[in-house]
Design a protein around this motif. Structure first.
Motif, PDB file in Angstrom:
ATOM      1  N   ALA A 104      44.707  62.635  67.762  1.00  0.00           N
ATOM      2  CA  ALA A 104      44.240  63.888  66.608  1.00  0.00           C
ATOM      3  C   ALA A 104      43.302  62.238  65.967  1.00  0.00           C
ATOM      4  O   ALA A 104      43.222  61.550  65.850  1.00  0.00           O
ATOM      5  CB  ALA A 104      45.419  64.228  65.973  1.00  0.00           C
ATOM      6  N   ALA A 105      42.476  64.259  64.647  1.00  0.00           N
ATOM      7  CA  ALA A 105      41.660  62.842  64.118  1.00  0.00           C
ATOM      8  C   ALA A 105      42.933  62.899  62.474  1.00  0.00           C
ATOM      9  O   ALA A 105      43.236  63.085  62.604  1.00  0.00           O
ATOM     10  CB  ALA A 105      40.296  63.412  63.674  1.00  0.00           C
ATOM     11  N   PRO A 106      42.497  61.096  62.323  1.00  0.00           N
ATOM     12  CA  PRO A 106      43.611  61.269  61.137  1.00  0.00           C
ATOM     13  C   PRO A 106      42.930  62.348  59.751  1.00  0.00           C
ATOM     14  O   PRO A 106      42.472  61.614  58.805  1.00  0.00           O
ATOM     15  CB  PRO A 106      43.446  59.560  61.024  1.00  0.00           C
ATOM     16  N   ALA A 107      44.384  62.860  59.217  1.00  0.00           N
ATOM     17  CA  ALA A 107      44.067  63.268  57.224  1.00  0.00           C
ATOM     18  C   ALA A 107      44.565  62.045  56.783  1.00  0.00           C
ATOM     19  O   ALA A 107      44.237  62.783  55.334  1.00  0.00           O
ATOM     20  CB  ALA A 107      45.014  64.817  58.087  1.00  0.00           C
ATOM     21  N   THR A 108      44.878  61.708  56.731  1.00  0.00           N
ATOM     22  CA  THR A 108      46.158  61.091  55.503  1.00  0.00           C
ATOM     23  C   THR A 108      46.448  59.353  56.214  1.00  0.00           C
ATOM     24  O   THR A 108      46.189  59.069  56.701  1.00  0.00           O
ATOM     25  CB  THR A 108      47.640  61.588  55.686  1.00  0.00           C
ATOM     26  N   ALA A 109      46.358  58.624  55.111  1.00  0.00           N
ATOM     27  CA  ALA A 109      46.922  57.362  55.150  1.00  0.00           C
ATOM     28  C   ALA A 109      47.315  56.996  54.617  1.00  0.00           C
ATOM     29  O   ALA A 109      47.492  57.101  53.542  1.00  0.00           O
ATOM     30  CB  ALA A 109      46.448  56.451  55.223  1.00  0.00           C
ATOM     31  N   THR A 110      48.148  55.796  54.954  1.00  0.00           N
ATOM     32  CA  THR A 110      50.125  55.308  54.083  1.00  0.00           C
ATOM     33  C   THR A 110      49.711  53.752  54.327  1.00  0.00           C
ATOM     34  O   THR A 110      49.287  53.467  55.199  1.00  0.00           O
ATOM     35  CB  THR A 110      51.727  55.453  53.827  1.00  0.00           C
ATOM     36  N   ARG A 111      50.234  53.532  53.136  1.00  0.00           N
ATOM     37  CA  ARG A 111      50.093  51.893  52.004  1.00  0.00           C
ATOM     38  C   ARG A 111      51.056  51.114  51.719  1.00  0.00           C
ATOM     39  O   ARG A 111      51.755  51.795  51.412  1.00  0.00           O
ATOM     40  CB  ARG A 111      48.857  51.770  52.113  1.00  0.00           C
ATOM     41  N   ARG A 112      51.795  50.509  52.403  1.00  0.00           N
ATOM     42  CA  ARG A 112      53.631  50.674  52.070  1.00  0.00           C
ATOM     43  C   ARG A 112      53.003  48.701  52.349  1.00  0.00           C
ATOM     44  O   ARG A 112      53.279  47.962  53.305  1.00  0.00           O
ATOM     45  CB  ARG A 112      54.911  50.669  52.656  1.00  0.00           C
ATOM     46  N   LYS A 113      53.681  47.598  50.829  1.00  0.00           N
ATOM     47  CA  LYS A 113      53.336  46.645  50.143  1.00  0.00           C
ATOM     48  C   LYS A 113      54.862  46.569  50.803  1.00  0.00           C
ATOM     49  O   LYS A 113      55.155  47.166  49.480  1.00  0.00           O
ATOM     50  CB  LYS A 113      52.903  46.315  49.289  1.00  0.00           C
ATOM     51  N   SER A 114      55.820  45.471  51.363  1.00  0.00           N
ATOM     52  CA  SER A 114      56.569  45.503  50.196  1.00  0.00           C
ATOM     53  C   SER A 114      56.925  43.443  50.730  1.00  0.00           C
ATOM     54  O   SER A 114      56.224  42.538  51.698  1.00  0.00           O
ATOM     55  CB  SER A 114      57.415  45.389  51.646  1.00  0.00           C
ATOM     56  N   PRO A 115      57.245  42.258  49.520  1.00  0.00           N
ATOM     57  CA  PRO A 115      57.636  41.181  49.825  1.00  0.00           C
ATOM     58  C   PRO A 115      58.024  40.437  50.743  1.00  0.00           C
ATOM     59  O   PRO A 115      59.216  41.360  50.908  1.00  0.00           O
ATOM     60  CB  PRO A 115      57.914  41.107  47.707  1.00  0.00           C
ATOM     61  N   VAL A 116      58.587  39.030  51.117  1.00  0.00           N
ATOM     62  CA  VAL A 116      58.857  38.650  52.250  1.00  0.00           C
ATOM     63  C   VAL A 116      60.486  38.288  51.288  1.00  0.00           C
ATOM     64  O   VAL A 116      59.737  36.914  50.148  1.00  0.00           O
ATOM     65  CB  VAL A 116      58.395  38.166  52.908  1.00  0.00           C
ATOM     66  N   PRO A 117      61.827  38.319  51.206  1.00  0.00           N
ATOM     67  CA  PRO A 117      62.673  37.911  49.962  1.00  0.00           C
ATOM     68  C   PRO A 117      62.507  36.454  50.358  1.00  0.00           C
ATOM     69  O   PRO A 117      62.412  36.084  51.768  1.00  0.00           O
ATOM     70  CB  PRO A 117      64.004  38.326  50.501  1.00  0.00           C
ATOM     71  N   ALA A 148      50.831  43.873  59.088  1.00  0.00           N
ATOM     72  CA  ALA A 148      50.262  42.390  58.623  1.00  0.00           C
ATOM     73  C   ALA A 148      50.592  41.679  57.518  1.00  0.00           C
ATOM     74  O   ALA A 148      51.563  41.854  56.805  1.00  0.00           O
ATOM     75  CB  ALA A 148      48.320  42.763  58.609  1.00  0.00           C
ATOM     76  N   ILE A 149      50.582  40.132  57.646  1.00  0.00           N
ATOM     77  CA  ILE A 149      50.867  39.897  56.295  1.00  0.00           C
ATOM     78  C   ILE A 149      49.995  38.635  55.451  1.00  0.00           C
ATOM     79  O   ILE A 149      49.313  38.237  56.289  1.00  0.00           O
ATOM     80  CB  ILE A 149      52.343  38.780  57.384  1.00  0.00           C
ATOM     81  N   ASP A 150      50.130  38.482  54.184  1.00  0.00           N
ATOM     82  CA  ASP A 150      49.190  37.793  53.245  1.00  0.00           C
ATOM     83  C   ASP A 150      50.355  36.865  53.354  1.00  0.00           C
ATOM     84  O   ASP A 150      51.428  36.852  52.335  1.00  0.00           O
ATOM     85  CB  ASP A 150      49.039  38.824  51.782  1.00  0.00           C
ATOM     86  N   PRO A 151      50.136  35.494  53.818  1.00  0.00           N
ATOM     87  CA  PRO A 151      50.383  34.461  53.838  1.00  0.00           C
ATOM     88  C   PRO A 151      51.201  33.419  52.127  1.00  0.00           C
ATOM     89  O   PRO A 151      51.475  32.760  51.826  1.00  0.00           O
ATOM     90  CB  PRO A 151      50.675  33.701  55.369  1.00  0.00           C
ATOM     91  N   ARG A 152      49.632  34.251  51.325  1.00  0.00           N
ATOM     92  CA  ARG A 152      49.887  33.211  49.796  1.00  0.00           C
ATOM     93  C   ARG A 152      50.534  34.050  49.192  1.00  0.00           C
ATOM     94  O   ARG A 152      50.951  32.909  48.290  1.00  0.00           O
ATOM     95  CB  ARG A 152      47.505  33.588  49.808  1.00  0.00           C
ATOM     96  N   HIS A 153      50.677  34.950  49.246  1.00  0.00           N
ATOM     97  CA  HIS A 153      51.689  35.997  48.163  1.00  0.00           C
ATOM     98  C   HIS A 153      53.291  36.513  49.286  1.00  0.00           C
ATOM     99  O   HIS A 153      53.547  37.196  48.327  1.00  0.00           O
ATOM    100  CB  HIS A 153      51.390  37.119  47.575  1.00  0.00           C
ATOM    101  N   TRP A 154      52.978  36.258  50.482  1.00  0.00           N
ATOM    102  CA  TRP A 154      54.221  35.908  51.452  1.00  0.00           C
ATOM    103  C   TRP A 154      54.375  38.288  50.935  1.00  0.00           C
ATOM    104  O   TRP A 154      55.225  38.174  50.249  1.00  0.00           O
ATOM    105  CB  TRP A 154      56.029  35.237  51.082  1.00  0.00           C
ATOM    106  N   GLU A 155      53.483  38.897  51.484  1.00  0.00           N
ATOM    107  CA  GLU A 155      53.469  40.415  51.180  1.00  0.00           C
ATOM    108  C   GLU A 155      53.196  40.982  52.647  1.00  0.00           C
ATOM    109  O   GLU A 155      52.462  40.353  52.504  1.00  0.00           O
ATOM    110  CB  GLU A 155      52.705  40.530  50.438  1.00  0.00           C
ATOM    111  N   LEU A 156      53.849  41.675  53.533  1.00  0.00           N
ATOM    112  CA  LEU A 156      54.341  42.421  54.164  1.00  0.00           C
ATOM    113  C   LEU A 156      53.292  43.623  54.096  1.00  0.00           C
ATOM    114  O   LEU A 156      53.594  44.266  52.883  1.00  0.00           O
ATOM    115  CB  LEU A 156      55.537  42.454  55.518  1.00  0.00           C
TER     116      LEU A 156
END
Length: 191
Positions: A104-117, A148-156
């Motif tokens: 299917a062609a995507p109609a919506t995207a979701t983005r969730r950021k969460s800190p690595v505790p 994905a992960i940002d190891p600078r800010h420890w964010e998933l």
């Protein structure tokens, strides 16, 4: 795999048809861009209940050379010329899965950021996130999903493309409209 996104927040009274027209006339220019797994041309509008009017393209790159070629080339310079130079967020890819609605062609995207505790080893946090990603990407209505992960800010970061009419869970994250998808090397994406 590298994930990348920049957000261009626009005035509350901005005519978002300008963004739709921009994507309709220029979106195809990256449909065969070397090194690009996919680019989701994303937008959200206050008129639809979003907190801001925003143009926020999201990229999954197969190669750093492709990403660099875009950032230092005429594609990104067009954004800089029209909107100023935005902060470019980027993450190291951990996982990419195509979902049950892959055709299917995507109609919506979701983005969730969460800190690595604090107190959790990075390796354990990543292993746990990858383990949960398979379940998330297998939900009905999912076209594709990346972790994905940002190891600078420890964010998933969890990014998911959804088909039209999908029942998107409330905890899926921030929602965006997908105006166009360029996916020249989507078949090569790996975490």
């Amino acid at each position: 795999m590298h994930a990348m996104q920049y957000e261009i927040t626009l005035p509350a009274d901005y005519d978002m048809e300008i963004i739709r027209t921009r994507v309709a006339t220029k979106g195809h220019l990256l449909d065969d861009f070397p090194g690009l797994g996919l680019k989701a041309y994303l937008m959200r509008e206050r008129a639809d209940g979003a907190p801001v009017n925003q143009y926020a393209p999201f990229y999954l790159w197969n190669t750093p050379e492709g990403m660099n070629s875009f950032l230092w080339g005429p594609g990104f310079q067009g954004i800089v010329n029209d909107f100023g130079r935005p902060v470019v967020q980027h993450w190291t890819g951990l996982a990419y899965e195509e979902g049950p609605a892959v055709a299917a062609a995507p109609a919506t995207a979701t983005r969730r950021k969460s800190p690595v505790p604090e107190g959790i080893t990075p390796g354990d946090a990543v292993a746990e996130a990858i383990g949960g990603h398979g379940k998330e990407s297998g939900r009905e209505g999912v076209v594709a999903s990346a972790l994905a992960i940002d190891p600078r800010h420890w964010e998933l970061l969890s990014f998911t493309l959804w088909a039209e009419g999908a029942k998107i869970p409330a905890d899926a994250g921030e929602r965006f409209q997908v105006l166009h998808l360029s996916a020249p090397e989507r078949d090569l994406l790996v975490g």
